[in-house]
Scaffold this motif. Sequence first.
Motif, PDB file in Angstrom:
ATOM      1  N   VAL A  46     -11.028  13.567 -10.435  1.00  0.00           N
ATOM      2  CA  VAL A  46     -11.397  14.342  -9.244  1.00  0.00           C
ATOM      3  C   VAL A  46     -12.340  13.530  -8.351  1.00  0.00           C
ATOM      4  O   VAL A  46     -12.189  13.500  -7.129  1.00  0.00           O
ATOM      5  N   VAL A  47     -13.285  12.862  -8.966  1.00  0.00           N
ATOM      6  CA  VAL A  47     -14.243  12.074  -8.192  1.00  0.00           C
ATOM      7  C   VAL A  47     -13.525  10.980  -7.393  1.00  0.00           C
ATOM      8  O   VAL A  47     -13.746  10.832  -6.188  1.00  0.00           O
ATOM      9  N   PHE A  48     -12.656  10.243  -8.045  1.00  0.00           N
ATOM     10  CA  PHE A  48     -12.011   9.154  -7.325  1.00  0.00           C
ATOM     11  C   PHE A  48     -10.952   9.646  -6.344  1.00  0.00           C
ATOM     12  O   PHE A  48     -10.702   9.016  -5.324  1.00  0.00           O
ATOM     13  N   ASP A  49     -10.404  10.811  -6.630  1.00  0.00           N
ATOM     14  CA  ASP A  49      -9.500  11.415  -5.654  1.00  0.00           C
ATOM     15  C   ASP A  49     -10.278  11.804  -4.396  1.00  0.00           C
ATOM     16  O   ASP A  49      -9.812  11.617  -3.273  1.00  0.00           O
ATOM     17  N   MET A  50     -11.470  12.331  -4.587  1.00  0.00           N
ATOM     18  CA  MET A  50     -12.325  12.694  -3.463  1.00  0.00           C
ATOM     19  C   MET A  50     -12.695  11.442  -2.658  1.00  0.00           C
ATOM     20  O   MET A  50     -12.662  11.444  -1.427  1.00  0.00           O
ATOM     21  N   ILE A  51     -13.022  10.377  -3.366  1.00  0.00           N
ATOM     22  CA  ILE A  51     -13.374   9.125  -2.701  1.00  0.00           C
ATOM     23  C   ILE A  51     -12.185   8.614  -1.896  1.00  0.00           C
ATOM     24  O   ILE A  51     -12.320   8.221  -0.733  1.00  0.00           O
ATOM     25  N   ARG A  52     -11.038   8.673  -2.494  1.00  0.00           N
ATOM     26  CA  ARG A  52      -9.818   8.253  -1.799  1.00  0.00           C
ATOM     27  C   ARG A  52      -9.578   9.081  -0.540  1.00  0.00           C
ATOM     28  O   ARG A  52      -9.282   8.552   0.533  1.00  0.00           O
ATOM     29  N   GLY A 407     -10.661  20.331   2.992  1.00  0.00           N
ATOM     30  CA  GLY A 407      -9.497  19.557   2.580  1.00  0.00           C
ATOM     31  C   GLY A 407      -9.842  18.119   2.228  1.00  0.00           C
ATOM     32  O   GLY A 407      -9.234  17.525   1.337  1.00  0.00           O
ATOM     33  N   VAL A 408     -10.840  17.551   2.883  1.00  0.00           N
ATOM     34  CA  VAL A 408     -11.247  16.189   2.568  1.00  0.00           C
ATOM     35  C   VAL A 408     -11.769  16.112   1.131  1.00  0.00           C
ATOM     36  O   VAL A 408     -11.627  15.102   0.450  1.00  0.00           O
ATOM     37  N   LEU A 409     -12.340  17.225   0.673  1.00  0.00           N
ATOM     38  CA  LEU A 409     -12.796  17.276  -0.717  1.00  0.00           C
ATOM     39  C   LEU A 409     -11.685  17.743  -1.650  1.00  0.00           C
ATOM     40  O   LEU A 409     -11.885  17.885  -2.851  1.00  0.00           O
ATOM     41  N   GLY A 410     -10.529  18.000  -1.084  1.00  0.00           N
ATOM     42  CA  GLY A 410      -9.407  18.453  -1.910  1.00  0.00           C
ATOM     43  C   GLY A 410      -9.457  19.935  -2.209  1.00  0.00           C
ATOM     44  O   GLY A 410      -8.804  20.403  -3.135  1.00  0.00           O
ATOM     45  N   ILE A 411     -10.230  20.674  -1.421  1.00  0.00           N
ATOM     46  CA  ILE A 411     -10.330  22.120  -1.601  1.00  0.00           C
ATOM     47  C   ILE A 411      -9.490  22.782  -0.513  1.00  0.00           C
ATOM     48  O   ILE A 411      -9.779  22.644   0.672  1.00  0.00           O
ATOM     49  N   ASP A 412      -8.494  23.511  -0.933  1.00  0.00           N
ATOM     50  CA  ASP A 412      -7.547  24.107   0.014  1.00  0.00           C
ATOM     51  C   ASP A 412      -7.946  25.545   0.329  1.00  0.00           C
ATOM     52  O   ASP A 412      -7.528  26.484  -0.324  1.00  0.00           O
TER      53      ASP A 412
END
Length: 478
Positions: A46-52, A407-412
């Motif tokens: 999750v952390v690296f997905d957020m960074i990406r 969404g940038v944090l992956g929260i929809d």
Amino acid sequence: MSLKLFNTMTRQKEEFQPRESGKVAMYVCGPTTYNYFHAGNGRMFVVFDMIRRYFMYKGYDVRYIQNFTDVDDKIIQRGKVEEMDPLALGQKYIEEYFKDAKELNLLPATIHPKATEHIPEMIEIIQELVSNGLAYETDGDVYFAVDHFPNYGKLSGRTLEDMKAGARVEVDERKHHPMDFALWKKAKPEEPFWESPWGNGRPGWHIECTAMSLKYLGSGFDVHGGGEDLVFPHHENEIAQTEGYLKGQTFAHYWMHNAFLTINQEKMSKSLGNFFTIRELLAKFSGEVIRFYLLGTHYRSPLDFNDQNLVMAQKGLERLHTSIRLAQEALDREGSSSNEQIEAELFKAAKEAREAFEKAMDDDFNSALAYAALFELAKTMNGCVQENPAPSEALATAQKTLLELGGVLGIDLLHSVLVPAANDETLKQVMEVVLQIRSRSRQKKDWEMADFIRDALKDKGIVIEDTPQGARWQIRGN
RNA sequence: GGCGGCAUAGCCAAGUGGUAAGGCAGAGGUCUGCAAAACCUCUAUUCCUCAGUUCAAAUCUGAGUGCCGCCUCCA
């Protein structure tokens, strides 16, 4: 705005300078596929997905490589326990990875290379290391000679002398130096193997990352990431063998490591046995809640995991969802706002939220601080909607900003709008009738019936809320 | 033994020299038939302890206490 990130190699925050303008090449160590991944692994993903995602938000074209270690001792061991071919077992848990990854809203990597599909590349690198005098063969095993690589220990900040003092390394007579590590392991009977110049065997753990990162990203790529426990020995060894192979060229520029997930203040790990899998957790909390929780603490701080903290995260997340929903209700109304003061406030709040968000994320991906920007925007939106529940461009902009930043944090956050209202036409029509019935009861002041309907539906996960504009309903729960 | 990290309200958690973000929980209020949601107000004179530097310290220095991690497979 410049982006700063903490580089484990230099132990300080550095301004991010990509190898190639406008592009980010990153490699993140993926799972060893002998089980479902646990919550600690989940934090890393999750952390690296957020960074990406933040790199993408900043306009970078991100090439993201995450491998699968689908052959190693643990897979072989687990294969014996499950009476399954180890390589088939590896494939099985690769498939399971993608199921959990979807729940956590992890973007698929650009490429998910598998170790077993890159054996020839690894053999070639090992051969080169042997002929450069950095590796040697002993009885079918090949080891890297750490004392032939200058600066061994530069990532983890230790020297070979320091590590000798530790004396926790078992003495292996076949190694020239106790810290030498395996590049190639001779196959034991009934183990999967590949042919090599040193006989049948399989690769050591570290070499796969060298082979795959160089193949897909080339040397000197931007970000190499993983959990804190990979700093030593995994990444240290990767650097030694890769830079040895590249004759001193830099392997990767920025080394990023996330802190651990702890449970009762202790590291969650498979060897301690105090872990639980994301799969298990998904029975109790949605992937979105888990993700929101995991990003609520800066990635370099330890995070202690327990259900109570998950519940707190869930409530906070619901608040953001509610704000999107309330805005949507106002936007769906007839007419338009003519309250310039409120509109100005909304535009200002949206702008300030974006600025605060970017400032937080530019400072080493401080997602926890970025949350504050989301909550403040939500609060302003709620207040404005309450005072003036009418559609306006300003409200639409504010809502869009909140959705985008989430969404940038992956929260929809849009999900909450779509799920209850849009999907099921029949349900919608039934609910309309139910609410009409309840409305009539209320008109007749038949509170018992009105409350019964509300309570009964609540048991089924449908929440009714009365407002001055009539009742609204939504489906709650995970 | 070597190396490194952390200690902020009831809980979670930002903040690395300029006078304590945000969330959860709690209290009061607005709204409401009630409820829920939302909104408003309040909730750390204080950041593990003690000393020091400074006009100014949660933030820097030293000592101490407690907890954790790496040095072996681990995200």
